[in-house]
Scaffold this motif. Structure first.
Motif, PDB file in Angstrom:
ATOM      1  N   THR A  57      13.795   8.592   0.676  1.00 25.08           N
ATOM      2  CA  THR A  57      14.917   8.683  -0.265  1.00 25.08           C
ATOM      3  C   THR A  57      15.475  10.110  -0.310  1.00 25.08           C
ATOM      4  N   GLN A  58      14.595  11.004   0.029  1.00 23.46           N
ATOM      5  CA  GLN A  58      14.876  12.437  -0.156  1.00 23.46           C
ATOM      6  C   GLN A  58      16.183  12.892   0.501  1.00 23.46           C
ATOM      7  N   THR A  59      16.453  12.307   1.683  1.00 25.09           N
ATOM      8  CA  THR A  59      17.639  12.754   2.420  1.00 25.09           C
ATOM      9  C   THR A  59      18.920  12.565   1.605  1.00 25.09           C
ATOM     10  N   LEU A  60      18.928  11.522   0.790  1.00 27.87           N
ATOM     11  CA  LEU A  60      20.112  11.265  -0.028  1.00 27.87           C
ATOM     12  C   LEU A  60      20.297  12.338  -1.105  1.00 27.87           C
ATOM     13  N   ILE A  61      19.191  12.868  -1.544  1.00 27.78           N
ATOM     14  CA  ILE A  61      19.253  13.827  -2.648  1.00 27.78           C
ATOM     15  C   ILE A  61      20.001  15.085  -2.206  1.00 27.78           C
ATOM     16  N   ARG A  62      19.774  15.454  -0.943  1.00 31.10           N
ATOM     17  CA  ARG A  62      20.480  16.633  -0.430  1.00 31.10           C
ATOM     18  C   ARG A  62      21.994  16.410  -0.432  1.00 31.10           C
ATOM     19  N   SER A  63      22.385  15.158  -0.173  1.00 35.84           N
ATOM     20  CA  SER A  63      23.810  14.836  -0.169  1.00 35.84           C
ATOM     21  C   SER A  63      24.438  15.110  -1.526  1.00 35.84           C
ATOM     22  N   VAL A  64      23.671  14.865  -2.565  1.00 41.42           N
ATOM     23  CA  VAL A  64      24.213  15.100  -3.911  1.00 41.42           C
ATOM     24  C   VAL A  64      24.586  16.565  -4.058  1.00 41.42           C
ATOM     25  N   MET A  65      23.710  17.425  -3.550  1.00 42.38           N
ATOM     26  CA  MET A  65      23.983  18.856  -3.667  1.00 42.38           C
ATOM     27  C   MET A  65      25.147  19.291  -2.777  1.00 42.38           C
ATOM     28  N   ASP A  66      25.503  18.459  -1.803  1.00 45.20           N
ATOM     29  CA  ASP A  66      26.647  18.773  -0.942  1.00 45.20           C
ATOM     30  C   ASP A  66      27.949  18.181  -1.474  1.00 45.20           C
ATOM     31  N   ASP A 104       0.811  -1.233   0.000  1.00 47.38           N
ATOM     32  CA  ASP A 104       0.000   0.000   0.000  1.00 47.38           C
ATOM     33  C   ASP A 104       0.840   1.278   0.000  1.00 47.38           C
ATOM     34  N   ALA A 105       2.111   1.114   0.079  1.00 47.13           N
ATOM     35  CA  ALA A 105       2.959   2.333   0.156  1.00 47.13           C
ATOM     36  C   ALA A 105       2.848   3.134  -1.135  1.00 47.13           C
ATOM     37  N   THR A 106       2.704   4.420  -0.950  1.00 42.10           N
ATOM     38  CA  THR A 106       2.578   5.289  -2.135  1.00 42.10           C
ATOM     39  C   THR A 106       3.969   5.709  -2.619  1.00 42.10           C
ATOM     40  N   GLN A 107       3.967   6.320  -3.790  1.00 39.98           N
ATOM     41  CA  GLN A 107       5.226   6.809  -4.362  1.00 39.98           C
ATOM     42  C   GLN A 107       5.849   7.882  -3.464  1.00 39.98           C
ATOM     43  N   ASP A 108       4.967   8.723  -2.923  1.00 37.11           N
ATOM     44  CA  ASP A 108       5.474   9.821  -2.065  1.00 37.11           C
ATOM     45  C   ASP A 108       6.144   9.270  -0.814  1.00 37.11           C
ATOM     46  N   GLU A 109       5.508   8.271  -0.218  1.00 35.34           N
ATOM     47  CA  GLU A 109       6.084   7.666   0.999  1.00 35.34           C
ATOM     48  C   GLU A 109       7.453   7.070   0.695  1.00 35.34           C
ATOM     49  N   VAL A 110       7.538   6.449  -0.453  1.00 34.49           N
ATOM     50  CA  VAL A 110       8.823   5.845  -0.829  1.00 34.49           C
ATOM     51  C   VAL A 110       9.865   6.937  -1.016  1.00 34.49           C
ATOM     52  N   TYR A 111       9.454   8.011  -1.686  1.00 32.08           N
ATOM     53  CA  TYR A 111      10.436   9.068  -1.964  1.00 32.08           C
ATOM     54  C   TYR A 111      10.862   9.800  -0.685  1.00 32.08           C
ATOM     55  N   LYS A 112       9.920   9.907   0.256  1.00 34.40           N
ATOM     56  CA  LYS A 112      10.208  10.648   1.493  1.00 34.40           C
ATOM     57  C   LYS A 112      11.470  10.107   2.179  1.00 34.40           C
ATOM     58  N   ASN A 138       0.640  12.232 -12.913  1.00 32.90           N
ATOM     59  CA  ASN A 138       1.558  13.144 -12.233  1.00 32.90           C
ATOM     60  C   ASN A 138       1.793  12.765 -10.787  1.00 32.90           C
ATOM     61  N   LYS A 139       0.706  12.399 -10.138  1.00 38.83           N
ATOM     62  CA  LYS A 139       0.828  12.148  -8.693  1.00 38.83           C
ATOM     63  C   LYS A 139       1.663  10.894  -8.406  1.00 38.83           C
ATOM     64  N   ASN A 140       1.848  10.073  -9.420  1.00 40.33           N
ATOM     65  CA  ASN A 140       2.600   8.836  -9.202  1.00 40.33           C
ATOM     66  C   ASN A 140       4.002   8.881  -9.796  1.00 40.33           C
ATOM     67  N   PHE A 141       4.539  10.088  -9.906  1.00 37.82           N
ATOM     68  CA  PHE A 141       5.890  10.189 -10.448  1.00 37.82           C
ATOM     69  C   PHE A 141       6.843   9.341  -9.628  1.00 37.82           C
ATOM     70  N   GLY A 142       7.835   8.825 -10.309  1.00 37.83           N
ATOM     71  CA  GLY A 142       8.785   7.960  -9.624  1.00 37.83           C
ATOM     72  C   GLY A 142       9.909   8.742  -8.949  1.00 37.83           C
ATOM     73  N   VAL A 143      10.801   7.956  -8.371  1.00 32.11           N
ATOM     74  CA  VAL A 143      11.902   8.549  -7.609  1.00 32.11           C
ATOM     75  C   VAL A 143      12.764   9.462  -8.485  1.00 32.11           C
ATOM     76  N   SER A 144      12.999   9.059  -9.725  1.00 33.51           N
ATOM     77  CA  SER A 144      13.882   9.842 -10.596  1.00 33.51           C
ATOM     78  C   SER A 144      13.341  11.257 -10.783  1.00 33.51           C
ATOM     79  N   TYR A 145      12.080  11.330 -11.129  1.00 37.71           N
ATOM     80  CA  TYR A 145      11.495  12.646 -11.373  1.00 37.71           C
ATOM     81  C   TYR A 145      11.500  13.489 -10.089  1.00 37.71           C
ATOM     82  N   MET A 146      11.071  12.860  -8.995  1.00 40.15           N
ATOM     83  CA  MET A 146      10.983  13.634  -7.739  1.00 40.15           C
ATOM     84  C   MET A 146      12.367  14.059  -7.252  1.00 40.15           C
ATOM     85  N   ALA A 147      13.348  13.208  -7.492  1.00 39.23           N
ATOM     86  CA  ALA A 147      14.715  13.560  -7.080  1.00 39.23           C
ATOM     87  C   ALA A 147      15.198  14.786  -7.852  1.00 39.23           C
ATOM     88  N   LEU A 148      14.966  14.782  -9.143  1.00 36.23           N
ATOM     89  CA  LEU A 148      15.408  15.928  -9.945  1.00 36.23           C
ATOM     90  C   LEU A 148      14.636  17.193  -9.579  1.00 36.23           C
TER      91      LEU A 148
END
Ligand SMILES: Nc1ncnc2c1ncn2[C@@H]1O[C@H](COP(=O)(O)OP(=O)(O)OP(=O)(O)O)[C@@H](O)[C@H]1O
Length: 837
Positions: A407-416, A397-405, A444-454
């Motif tokens: 993952t998000q912390t890693l994305i900030r590392s890229v910018m660092d 039942d996990a949504t795309q947003d929950e999955v990305y949430k 749109n609401k089901n965008f994957g990790v790649s799109y949300m990361a960018l």
């Protein structure tokens, strides 16, 4: 009117006024004497004779003065034979002379208006003698009142008759004006019998009138000017007695007018005074207002200064808070990265796809929030449950947003400045593409990790104003062990995977690199990549990815201190492992499946080697592992999504995937490094790059004719050919010890270079200088490793190689210490590559 008539009219008017005034003064004097000395038996308006007769004995006067000044007349002679005025008999002088004399002495002592004793003796009153007596009595009255009212303090004021001249006592009033003094002098003229005196007085009058009246006339009212002029002329023309009387009358009239004028003036003055007082009050109010405003101003100034001080303190506090905030942000970053390291730089999330078979049993028995997952074989309920632990479990039942949430912390590392690799692993149809790219429906609401990361990268980029970022995107796929560019319309071109460090961080430098400014740009590129990617329909997935797709986002940032960061984010959607018997594929699909399975197997080997911390990691066994080498073996942060299908049919694949994921989670990578370097280091690196390129060009240029020459030589000659230096222009200072290239020089293989370098390192100089582990060098299985091994321990302090140009360059750089030394090693590494080539 003729002159005589005018004069007679004036005479009549003057006489009546004079008589009225004299009568009034007598009345005042007699009234007061009665009050002081008792009844005098006088008529209400006594005549001059009556008045004088009443006082002739001196008794009344002495009684009055004694009442005012007790003892002023020590002995008063009492006269009993007082009679009515009609039957008055003149008394002998000695009887009353003593009283009068004593009275006059007392009067003189009090310095009041006086008269002559003979004035009382005269039977007929003449030339104002009675008026003198009246003046004396009235001055005594004034003295009495002055004493009563003021107790003798302040100026004594009394008014004498205008027609009387007094020889003793107070001859001039304090209260009367200069006009009065003129009149008193003029009265001397009337009183004097002496002809000389009269002449002198006349001249005095003329003089005084000339001065005083000219003053007065200039200020006099216009209506009295005419009379005064006439009278003045008269006064100056004639000195006869009649004229003097006329002058007296004029002066009296003038004084009356002036008195009237004075009253008007007093009224005006009063008005002016009240106005002045009002203005003074207003002025004082204004002054007090001004002083209040001044005080208020001073207070406000003080307040302002205090406020400014407070403001200064406030700003200081703010700047301290701001610097504290920046410090906190820095610490936060450090803590965050430390936390990431503690958690392990490889993190494994497991995602369970929703079951397509709602009625069938699920192999997933339990998913816990703590990352534990229990699977069971539905076809064999007796079988033991298998428990796995991961960093996070996402249920069906996990949504795309929950999955990305998570993952998000890693994305900030890229910018660092950290390299990050996120890859989706799992059997075919388990939901890898769904997680990474979203459902094929493209909602749109089901965008994957790649799109949300960018999307996040862009947001962070615009939020950080102190760093300018450039974001570039590459998208390649590994299909049948070939790397293809997905952003080109002709993806069939094979691309080479190269060392990132040599190619400015690009693993596939020849793949098209697109700068992106917004998420829309990325979306368009992703659509293009998806379009070019190979999908096929299999028995297990109607749109099965037949290739591993790698979306690489390159981040280049430069902050205000010109410090640069360079990092990349790999977003990998692997092709799914599949059992060919189940997928029922044949022909090309079968070949694809075999390649997929083989590359995944290689990935497994790499993971196993990493987990066991083997010295050799088999990255080069497949294109996929080569591509991911930098992430798996470098200092990157890695996140793996292990996807499982819950259907009972896929229990075996599920367990296999979970075991692989479990092994990945045990891998310990080195601490992730931020690729953040100062501007000097970047510049040096760029110089190294350019030197390397120049060197490789030269080597290529030299080697081609050499190879051609060698082709025509006998083998022995070729084998015995001494290679003094790897290159004529880049030569290693080995004290001219000839180093022989073993094997055919036309193709300097790893063995050739290996042996040549072995000879170099065995030279006495090199050995003396280094502490190289020779056995390890000899054991190294690649040229690059040999060079690494040799030069990583080289104690060479100065660059000793190079063409003239490179030498100059290197010498310049050598002053910059260790970085230059490092550069020399890199150049040598290049040489080794050239030989390998
Ligand atoms: N979490 C999910 N929620 C809903 N649908 C999902 C989920 N995961 C996968 N699916 C659906 O399952 C199907 C297969 O998913 P997907 O194509 O992503 O699998 P895959 O692992 O990429 O397969 P392959 O390796 O063959 O490419 C798709 O129709 C997808 O929409």
């Amino acid at each position: 009117m003729s002159e005589p008539c005018r004069v007679s009219f004036r005479d009549g008017r003057l006489a009546s006024r004079k008589a009225e005034e004299a009568a009034y003064r007598r009345y005042q004097a007699s009234q007061w004497l009665e009050d002081m000395a008792g009844p005098l038996d006088l008529s209400p308006n006594p005549s001059e004779q009556e008045f004088v007769s009443c006082l002739r004995s001196g008794h009344v006067l002495c009684t009055a003065i004694n009442k005012i000044q007790p003892g002023a007349v020590p002995k008063v002679v009492t006269i009993h034979s007082l009679g009515t005025p009609n039957d008055i008999q003149p008394l002998p002088a000695y009887q009353y002379f003593e009283n009068v004399r004593n009275f006059l002495v007392a009067i003189n002592e009090l310095k009041l208006l006086s008269f002559e004793a003979s004035d009382l003796e005269k039977d007929t009153v003449e030339n104002g003698s009675a008026a003198k007596i009246v003046d004396c009595v009235l001055s005594l009255k004034s003295y009495y009142e002055w004493k009563q009212c003021n107790g003798g303090a302040g100026p004594l004021k009394f008014v004498k008759s205008p027609l009387v001249a007094h020889s003793a006592g107070r001859t001039q009033s304090n209260a009367i004006s200069s006009g009065s003094s003129i009149s008193s002098r003029r009265l001397d003229l009337t009183a004097g019998s002496d002809k000389q005196n009269a002449t002198r007085n006349k001249s005095l009058i003329s003089e005084d009138l000339g001065i005083s009246l000219s003053k007065v006339l200039s200020n006099c009212l216009l209506n009295s000017k005419e009379n005064i002029d006439c009278n003045l002329l008269d006064a100056q023309d004639g000195c006869q007695d009649s004229n003097i009387l006329l002058l007296t009358e004029i002066m009296s009239s003038f004084l009356q007018d002036q008195k009237h004028n004075n009253l008007n003036c007093v009224t005006d003055n009063c008005k002016h005074i009240s106005l002045l007082e009002a203005q003074q009050n207003e002025l004082s109010e204004l002054r007090s207002l001004l002083s209040m405003i001044k005080m208020e101003f001073v207070n406000m100034q003080t307040q302002l200064q205090n406020d400014l001080m407070l403001l200064g303190n406030y700003f200081q506090g703010l700047s301290a808070a701001a610097s504290g905030y920046h410090q906190a942000v820095r610490e936060n970053k450090l803590l965050y990265n430390s936390l990431q390291e503690l958690r392990g730089n490889i993190r494994v999330f497991c995602r369970v796809r929703p079951s397509f078979n709602m009625e069938g049993k699920s192999s997933i028995d339990y998913t816990g929030n703590d990352g534990s997952l229990i699977v069971i074989d539905p076809s064999n309920p007796q079988s033991t449950r298998k428990i796995f632990h991961f960093n996070k479990i996402f249920g069906p039942d996990a949504t795309q947003d929950e999955v990305y949430k998570d993952t998000q912390t890693l994305i900030r590392s890229v910018m660092d400045g950290f390299n990050v690799c996120i890859f989706a692993y799992g059997q075919t149809g388990s939901g890898k593409t769904h997680t990474m790219c979203g459902p094929s429906s493209g909602l749109n609401k089901n965008f994957g990790v790649s799109y949300m990361a960018l999307n996040d990268l862009f947001q962070i980029s615009s939020a950080r104003e102190d760093i300018k970022y450039e974001i570039q995107v590459q998208m390649v796929e590994v299909y049948n062990e070939q790397v293809r560019d997905l952003l080109k319309d002709m993806p069939a071109i094979k691309l080479e995977i190269k060392n990132c460090s040599v190619n400015g961080g690009l693993s596939v430098p020849d793949a098209s690199t697109r700068s992106v400014q917004s998420v829309d740009d990325v979306l368009n590129l992703m659509k293009l990549g998806e379009k070019n990617r190979v999908f096929s329909s299999t028995a297990l997935n109607s749109r099965s990815s037949r290739s591993h797709s790698v979306l690489t986002v390159h981040i280049i940032g430069e902050d205000i201190t010109r410090c640069r960061i360079r990092s990349c984010l790999h977003l990998v959607d692997l092709a799914g492992s599949e059992r060919v018997d189940k997928s029922e594929v044949t022909g090309d699909r079968l070949k694809e499946a075999q390649h997929i399975n083989r590359s995944l197997s290689c990935l497994g080997d790499v993971i196993a080697a990493l987990a066991q911390k083997n010295s050799h990691i088999p990255y080069r066994n497949s294109k996929l592992t080569q591509l991911l080498q930098n992430s798996l073996g470098g200092h990157a942060k890695v996140l793996m999504f292990a996807h499982v299908s819950p259907e009972a049919d896929y229990y075996g694949e599920t367990v296999s995937t979970l075991k692989f994921a479990q092994r990945v989670s045990t891998v310990q990578l080195g601490a992730a490094h931020s690729n953040r370097e100062s501007s000097e280091v970047w510049e040096l690196k760029e110089q190294i790059e350019s030197l390397k390129k120049a060197l490789s060009r030269k080597e290529m240029h030299k080697l081609v004719p050499l190879c051609k020459m060698k082709e025509n030589r006998p083998l022995e000659e070729t084998q015995n050919h001494a290679v003094h230096t790897p290159s004529p222009s880049w030569k290693l200072n080995t004290e001219s010890v000839p180093v022989k290239m073993v094997g055919p020089t036309s193709n300097p293989t790893h063995a050739n270079v290996h042996n040549s370098l072995s000879q170099i390192v065995h030279t006495p100089t090199f050995s003396r200088r280094s502490s190289i582990d020779h056995p390890r060098v000899l054991k190294a299985n690649s040229t690059e490793k040999v060079v690494d091994e040799v030069f990583s321990k080289s104690p060479i302090k100065e660059p000793e190689i190079g063409t003239e140009h490179a030498s100059i360059q290197l010498r310049r750089l050598s002053t910059e210490g260790f970085k230059c030394l490092k550069m020399v090693f890199l150049v040598l590494r290049c040489l080794a590559k050239v030989f390998q080539f």
